[in-house]
Design a protein around this motif. Structure first.
Motif, PDB file in Angstrom:
ATOM      1  N   GLN A   1       0.830  -1.206   0.000  1.00  0.00           N
ATOM      2  CA  GLN A   1       0.000   0.000   0.000  1.00  0.00           C
ATOM      3  C   GLN A   1       0.866   1.258   0.000  1.00  0.00           C
ATOM      4  O   GLN A   1       0.556   2.229  -0.676  1.00  0.00           O
ATOM      5  CB  GLN A   1      -0.942   0.014   1.206  1.00  0.00           C
ATOM      6  N   GLU A   2       1.952   1.236   0.752  1.00  0.00           N
ATOM      7  CA  GLU A   2       2.837   2.389   0.792  1.00  0.00           C
ATOM      8  C   GLU A   2       3.531   2.596  -0.550  1.00  0.00           C
ATOM      9  O   GLU A   2       3.679   3.730  -1.015  1.00  0.00           O
ATOM     10  CB  GLU A   2       3.863   2.235   1.920  1.00  0.00           C
ATOM     11  N   ILE A   3       3.934   1.520  -1.193  1.00  0.00           N
ATOM     12  CA  ILE A   3       4.556   1.632  -2.524  1.00  0.00           C
ATOM     13  C   ILE A   3       3.546   2.185  -3.518  1.00  0.00           C
ATOM     14  O   ILE A   3       3.878   3.037  -4.347  1.00  0.00           O
ATOM     15  CB  ILE A   3       5.102   0.254  -2.981  1.00  0.00           C
ATOM     16  N   GLU A   4       2.315   1.729  -3.461  1.00  0.00           N
ATOM     17  CA  GLU A   4       1.268   2.227  -4.358  1.00  0.00           C
ATOM     18  C   GLU A   4       1.023   3.720  -4.127  1.00  0.00           C
ATOM     19  O   GLU A   4       0.844   4.482  -5.081  1.00  0.00           O
ATOM     20  CB  GLU A   4      -0.030   1.437  -4.154  1.00  0.00           C
TER      21      GLU A   4
ATOM     22  N   GLN B   1       1.822   9.388  -6.032  1.00  0.00           N
ATOM     23  CA  GLN B   1       2.396  10.716  -5.852  1.00  0.00           C
ATOM     24  C   GLN B   1       3.347  11.065  -6.994  1.00  0.00           C
ATOM     25  O   GLN B   1       3.324  12.197  -7.496  1.00  0.00           O
ATOM     26  CB  GLN B   1       3.127  10.807  -4.509  1.00  0.00           C
ATOM     27  N   PHE B   2       4.156  10.106  -7.437  1.00  0.00           N
ATOM     28  CA  PHE B   2       5.035  10.352  -8.582  1.00  0.00           C
ATOM     29  C   PHE B   2       4.220  10.602  -9.847  1.00  0.00           C
ATOM     30  O   PHE B   2       4.536  11.492 -10.628  1.00  0.00           O
ATOM     31  CB  PHE B   2       6.003   9.183  -8.800  1.00  0.00           C
ATOM     32  N   ASP B   3       3.162   9.805 -10.057  1.00  0.00           N
ATOM     33  CA  ASP B   3       2.299  10.011 -11.232  1.00  0.00           C
ATOM     34  C   ASP B   3       1.712  11.414 -11.230  1.00  0.00           C
ATOM     35  O   ASP B   3       1.692  12.101 -12.249  1.00  0.00           O
ATOM     36  CB  ASP B   3       1.159   8.986 -11.266  1.00  0.00           C
ATOM     37  N   ARG B   4       1.228  11.857 -10.067  1.00  0.00           N
ATOM     38  CA  ARG B   4       0.647  13.197  -9.952  1.00  0.00           C
ATOM     39  C   ARG B   4       1.696  14.264 -10.231  1.00  0.00           C
ATOM     40  O   ARG B   4       1.448  15.233 -10.947  1.00  0.00           O
ATOM     41  CB  ARG B   4       0.048  13.381  -8.556  1.00  0.00           C
ATOM     42  N   MET B   5       2.905  14.081  -9.681  1.00  0.00           N
ATOM     43  CA  MET B   5       3.969  15.058  -9.885  1.00  0.00           C
ATOM     44  C   MET B   5       4.337  15.158 -11.369  1.00  0.00           C
ATOM     45  O   MET B   5       4.430  16.248 -11.924  1.00  0.00           O
ATOM     46  CB  MET B   5       5.200  14.672  -9.071  1.00  0.00           C
ATOM     47  N   PHE B   6       4.527  14.024 -12.034  1.00  0.00           N
ATOM     48  CA  PHE B   6       4.893  14.047 -13.447  1.00  0.00           C
ATOM     49  C   PHE B   6       3.753  14.578 -14.317  1.00  0.00           C
ATOM     50  O   PHE B   6       3.992  15.256 -15.307  1.00  0.00           O
ATOM     51  CB  PHE B   6       5.339  12.666 -13.923  1.00  0.00           C
ATOM     52  N   ARG B   7       2.510  14.290 -13.945  1.00  0.00           N
ATOM     53  CA  ARG B   7       1.369  14.828 -14.685  1.00  0.00           C
ATOM     54  C   ARG B   7       1.350  16.345 -14.569  1.00  0.00           C
ATOM     55  O   ARG B   7       1.135  17.051 -15.553  1.00  0.00           O
ATOM     56  CB  ARG B   7       0.058  14.226 -14.163  1.00  0.00           C
ATOM     57  N   ASP B   8       1.598  16.862 -13.370  1.00  0.00           N
ATOM     58  CA  ASP B   8       1.623  18.316 -13.170  1.00  0.00           C
ATOM     59  C   ASP B   8       2.753  18.964 -13.959  1.00  0.00           C
ATOM     60  O   ASP B   8       2.576  20.008 -14.573  1.00  0.00           O
ATOM     61  CB  ASP B   8       1.755  18.661 -11.683  1.00  0.00           C
ATOM     62  N   ILE B   9       3.942  18.346 -13.967  1.00  0.00           N
ATOM     63  CA  ILE B   9       5.071  18.897 -14.707  1.00  0.00           C
ATOM     64  C   ILE B   9       4.769  18.892 -16.197  1.00  0.00           C
ATOM     65  O   ILE B   9       5.017  19.864 -16.901  1.00  0.00           O
ATOM     66  CB  ILE B   9       6.367  18.105 -14.401  1.00  0.00           C
ATOM     67  N   THR B  10       4.222  17.801 -16.693  1.00  0.00           N
ATOM     68  CA  THR B  10       3.891  17.694 -18.113  1.00  0.00           C
ATOM     69  C   THR B  10       2.853  18.725 -18.501  1.00  0.00           C
ATOM     70  O   THR B  10       2.979  19.398 -19.523  1.00  0.00           O
ATOM     71  CB  THR B  10       3.371  16.281 -18.437  1.00  0.00           C
ATOM     72  N   THR B  11       1.820  18.896 -17.675  1.00  0.00           N
ATOM     73  CA  THR B  11       0.788  19.885 -17.953  1.00  0.00           C
ATOM     74  C   THR B  11       1.390  21.282 -17.982  1.00  0.00           C
ATOM     75  O   THR B  11       1.095  22.068 -18.871  1.00  0.00           O
ATOM     76  CB  THR B  11      -0.317  19.824 -16.884  1.00  0.00           C
ATOM     77  N   LEU B  12       2.271  21.594 -17.033  1.00  0.00           N
ATOM     78  CA  LEU B  12       2.897  22.910 -16.990  1.00  0.00           C
ATOM     79  C   LEU B  12       3.762  23.142 -18.230  1.00  0.00           C
ATOM     80  O   LEU B  12       3.725  24.210 -18.822  1.00  0.00           O
ATOM     81  CB  LEU B  12       3.739  23.047 -15.718  1.00  0.00           C
ATOM     82  N   ASP B  13       4.522  22.118 -18.664  1.00  0.00           N
ATOM     83  CA  ASP B  13       5.347  22.254 -19.871  1.00  0.00           C
ATOM     84  C   ASP B  13       4.489  22.479 -21.101  1.00  0.00           C
ATOM     85  O   ASP B  13       4.811  23.296 -21.952  1.00  0.00           O
ATOM     86  CB  ASP B  13       6.221  21.016 -20.070  1.00  0.00           C
ATOM     87  N   GLN B  14       3.388  21.755 -21.219  1.00  0.00           N
ATOM     88  CA  GLN B  14       2.500  21.918 -22.371  1.00  0.00           C
ATOM     89  C   GLN B  14       1.875  23.300 -22.378  1.00  0.00           C
ATOM     90  O   GLN B  14       1.750  23.932 -23.418  1.00  0.00           O
ATOM     91  CB  GLN B  14       1.409  20.845 -22.360  1.00  0.00           C
ATOM     92  N   GLU B  15       1.487  23.788 -21.192  1.00  0.00           N
ATOM     93  CA  GLU B  15       0.880  25.112 -21.103  1.00  0.00           C
ATOM     94  C   GLU B  15       1.901  26.195 -21.436  1.00  0.00           C
ATOM     95  O   GLU B  15       1.593  27.175 -22.100  1.00  0.00           O
ATOM     96  CB  GLU B  15       0.296  25.339 -19.706  1.00  0.00           C
ATOM     97  N   ALA B  16       3.143  26.016 -20.992  1.00  0.00           N
ATOM     98  CA  ALA B  16       4.178  27.011 -21.258  1.00  0.00           C
ATOM     99  C   ALA B  16       4.470  27.093 -22.756  1.00  0.00           C
ATOM    100  O   ALA B  16       4.766  28.162 -23.278  1.00  0.00           O
ATOM    101  CB  ALA B  16       5.454  26.680 -20.484  1.00  0.00           C
TER     102      ALA B  16
END
Length: 149
Positions: free
Chosen positions: A9-12, A17-32
């Motif tokens: 459960q902790e690994i999941e 959290q990593f998926d959310r972080m990378f999704r946010d970074i990708t969204t920010l790069d696309q918006e920029a």
């Protein structure tokens, strides 16, 4: 009281959290890549979230705000206005970004999208996002005596 350790459960949770972080970074790069990206902050104030966005030189009528229970989209445009005397003198430099912007925020909790409030003062857009009842904590009183029958 002993709590059983459940490493899967902790690994999941770390993976999410990593998926959310990378999704946010990708969204920010696309918006920029599409235009400029205004700075933002999201704060948890207990029964509601507060989102602030720095968007100076934009009129409130030029903003498009759309809210669902789990996401928020803000779009607008900062127009380039050059006066005749400025055009004759020219610019040495300009670090101000102009044009359209669009930000999409994945919200960490569900909100009551029909009760969102927006204020725009001094170039700062402030949105108050009330949390949905299912994510709010409610205090439950415990009866200490049984009612008489």
């Amino acid at each position: 009281m002993l709590v059983r350790w459940q490493p899967l459960q902790e690994i999941e949770e770390v993976r999410r959290q990593f998926d959310r972080m990378f999704r946010d970074i990708t969204t920010l790069d696309q918006e920029a890549a599409k235009g400029w990206v205004p700075a933002s902050e999201l704060r948890d104030d207990g029964d509601h979230l507060t989102l602030r966005l720095s968007i100076p030189d934009i009129e409130a009528k030029d903003l498009d705000i759309q809210v669902t229970k789990d996401s928020l989209t803000i779009a607008g445009e900062r127009h380039l206005e050059r006066k005749e005397e400025s055009a004759e003198k020219g610019y040495y430099w300009s670090e101000i970004s102009y044009g359209k912007f669009r930000r999409v925020f994945a919200l960490p909790v569900a909100i009551e999208n029909e009760q969102v409030k927006a204020e725009y003062t001094n170039g700062i857009l402030t949105l108050t996002l009330p949390k949905a009842n299912e994510v709010k904590a409610f205090k439950v009183d415990v009866a200490t005596e049984l009612p008489a029958s």
